[in-house]
Design a protein around this motif. Structure first.
Motif, PDB file in Angstrom:
ATOM      1  N   PRO A 213      14.903  14.628  12.358  1.00 19.66           N
ATOM      2  CA  PRO A 213      15.512  14.223  11.089  1.00 19.66           C
ATOM      3  C   PRO A 213      16.984  13.863  11.292  1.00 19.66           C
ATOM      4  O   PRO A 213      17.642  14.367  12.207  1.00 19.66           O
ATOM      5  CB  PRO A 213      15.361  15.466  10.209  1.00 19.66           C
ATOM      6  CG  PRO A 213      14.269  16.261  10.840  1.00 19.66           C
ATOM      7  CD  PRO A 213      14.351  15.990  12.311  1.00 19.66           C
TER       8      PRO A 213
ATOM      9  N   VAL B 242      18.296  12.912   5.454  1.00 17.80           N
ATOM     10  CA  VAL B 242      17.757  14.062   4.737  1.00 17.80           C
ATOM     11  C   VAL B 242      18.855  14.845   4.040  1.00 17.80           C
ATOM     12  O   VAL B 242      18.594  15.598   3.095  1.00 17.80           O
ATOM     13  CB  VAL B 242      16.971  14.998   5.683  1.00 17.80           C
ATOM     14  CG1 VAL B 242      15.769  14.270   6.267  1.00 17.80           C
ATOM     15  CG2 VAL B 242      17.859  15.549   6.803  1.00 17.80           C
TER      16      VAL B 242
ATOM     17  N   ASN C 247      19.333  21.644   9.476  1.00 17.94           N
ATOM     18  CA  ASN C 247      19.137  20.525  10.387  1.00 17.94           C
ATOM     19  C   ASN C 247      19.948  20.715  11.669  1.00 17.94           C
ATOM     20  O   ASN C 247      19.478  20.420  12.770  1.00 17.94           O
ATOM     21  CB  ASN C 247      19.511  19.208   9.707  1.00 17.94           C
ATOM     22  CG  ASN C 247      19.112  17.998  10.534  1.00 17.94           C
ATOM     23  OD1 ASN C 247      17.955  17.830  10.904  1.00 17.94           O
ATOM     24  ND2 ASN C 247      20.081  17.159  10.857  1.00 17.94           N
TER      25      ASN C 247
END
Length: 390
Positions: free
Chosen positions: A17, A71, A264
């Protein structure tokens, strides 16, 4: 898998991501404990020129995006809330136009209580910013004064109220412990006050003295180690009792409210780094992973004759186990073992020797399906990571 020149061709690698970090490097005043790339703002911020530079910086990085949508976006600093809604809106428009947002994109803005204006924050919410991170640090006057903060406890409480009134139902409070002359009672009083404001997330971390700060050269008197340990234990128990689950060394969240941007990082995702001194980690479809960093000083970042990119480095395959675990093992639950291959392209077998050693020392849990530090490993994380150095 052949390797040459520090690059590696990988098997089973999946592009991770992608997030974006946008650095705004100015504060009203530099705090004596802060080692971030932040600078005291002058009478006029070069807001328009800086946004122009950020957008040009983004254009230069677009070939590294590889079709992924963002994201999360995080405006950090410094104090990003010194910038107008119009300026932040220009940045978000360009990010959405040229990169694109995931349907459930998380967009966070860091703010300090002294910069809160309800009308301004309602405008931020209207831009699509859906999460705030408010730098409170303490609610106690003596502690705030010792930390060089420009707000007081009443302003910190009012900031949380205004965040809700502006439409933010998801916000973090940043709180420090281990402050000069702090007792257990002081630390717990701060935590109770923070919890009473109803944040969905709390970042609760110990003050550390960092090089190149005022506190490093003129250290304040900090609590003894036994007191720090007692504060940590009592604070964690209080947070758990009030429904804030610890999921990382210093991060606590209500159910479903973990910070996606930070997750993340900790799961070795990719991120663009835009702005003066910003860092990035970016992968390509062949499994090459680079770390990049931008020109640090705002005046140089704004200079037309200087590049935005200050440096880049391709990570060698031998570095990847440590790089991955340095992030993933911060998570209290760790990560599934298959994530290692997905993020690095390396076989899990490269961790075998380090895992055996760490498990034998009681630093890593013995679970074939997860990579996770034990309770002891969380306390001695540096020692645990030493097992995986290249």
């Amino acid at each position: 898998m052949p390797e040459a020149g520090g690059t590696h061709r990988v098997h089973g690698f999946a592009l991770p991501p992608l997030a974006a970090y946008v650095h705004i490097p100015w504060c009203v005043r530099k705090c004596p404990y802060c080692d971030f790339n932040s600078h005291a703002a002058g009478p006029e911020l070069p807001e328009e020129a800086y946004v122009d530079a950020l957008l040009a910086d983004l254009q230069a990085d677009l070939p590294r995006v590889h079709g992924r949508r963002l994201v999360s976006v995080f405006f950090g600093g410094g104090t990003p809330s010194l910038f107008s809604p119009r300026a932040l809106g220009r940045i978000l428009e360009d990010l959405e136009r040229h990169v694109g947002f995931a349907d459930d994109v998380e967009i966070t803005l860091e703010a300090n209580p002294g910069t809160f204006e309800q009308a301004k924050f309602r405008d931020y919410r209207g831009l699509g910013i859906n999460r705030l991170s408010i730098g409170v640090q303490s609610f106690q006057e003596a502690k705030l004064k010792a930390l060089g903060r420009i707000h007081d406890g009443r302003e910190a409480i009012r900031a949380a109220d205004m965040a809700r009134a502006a439409g933010f139902d998801n916000f973090n409070l940043d709180l420090m412990h281990g402050l000069p002359d702090q007792t257990i009672e002081d630390a717990l009083a701060d935590l109770r006050t923070a919890i009473a404001q109803g944040p969905t997330h709390l970042s609760w971390y110990q003050l550390t003295l960092e090089p190149n700060t005022v506190f490093w050269s003129q250290p304040p008197e900090l609590p003894e180690d036994d007191t720090l340990w007692d504060i940590q234990e009592a604070g964690q128990a209080l947070l758990a009792e009030r429904g804030y689950g610890q999921y990382e060394i210093s991060a606590y969240a209500q159910p479903g409210r973990r910070a996606r941007h930070n997750l993340n990082y900790w799961t070795f995702g990719d991120f663009l780094g835009l702005g003066a001194g910003a860092h990035a980690k970016l992968s390509d479809a062949d499994g090459r992973i680079q770390r990049l960093w931008k020109t640090r000083l705002p005046k140089d970042y704004l200079a037309a004759d200087k590049p935005f990119l200050a440096g880049e480095r391709l990570l060698d395959a031998g570095e990847l186990p440590f790089e991955f675990l340095m992030n993933a093992l911060r998570l209290t639950e760790g990560v599934p073992t298959e994530l290692f291959g997905q993020r690095t392209g390396l076989p899990l077998a490269v961790l075998a020797e380090g895992r055996r050693d760490a498990e034998a020392r009681g630093l890593l849990i013995d679970d074939p399906g997860r990579l996770a530090a034990s309770a002891r490993g969380q306390l001695f994380l540096n020692d645990l990571l030493q097992r995986f150095l290249p």
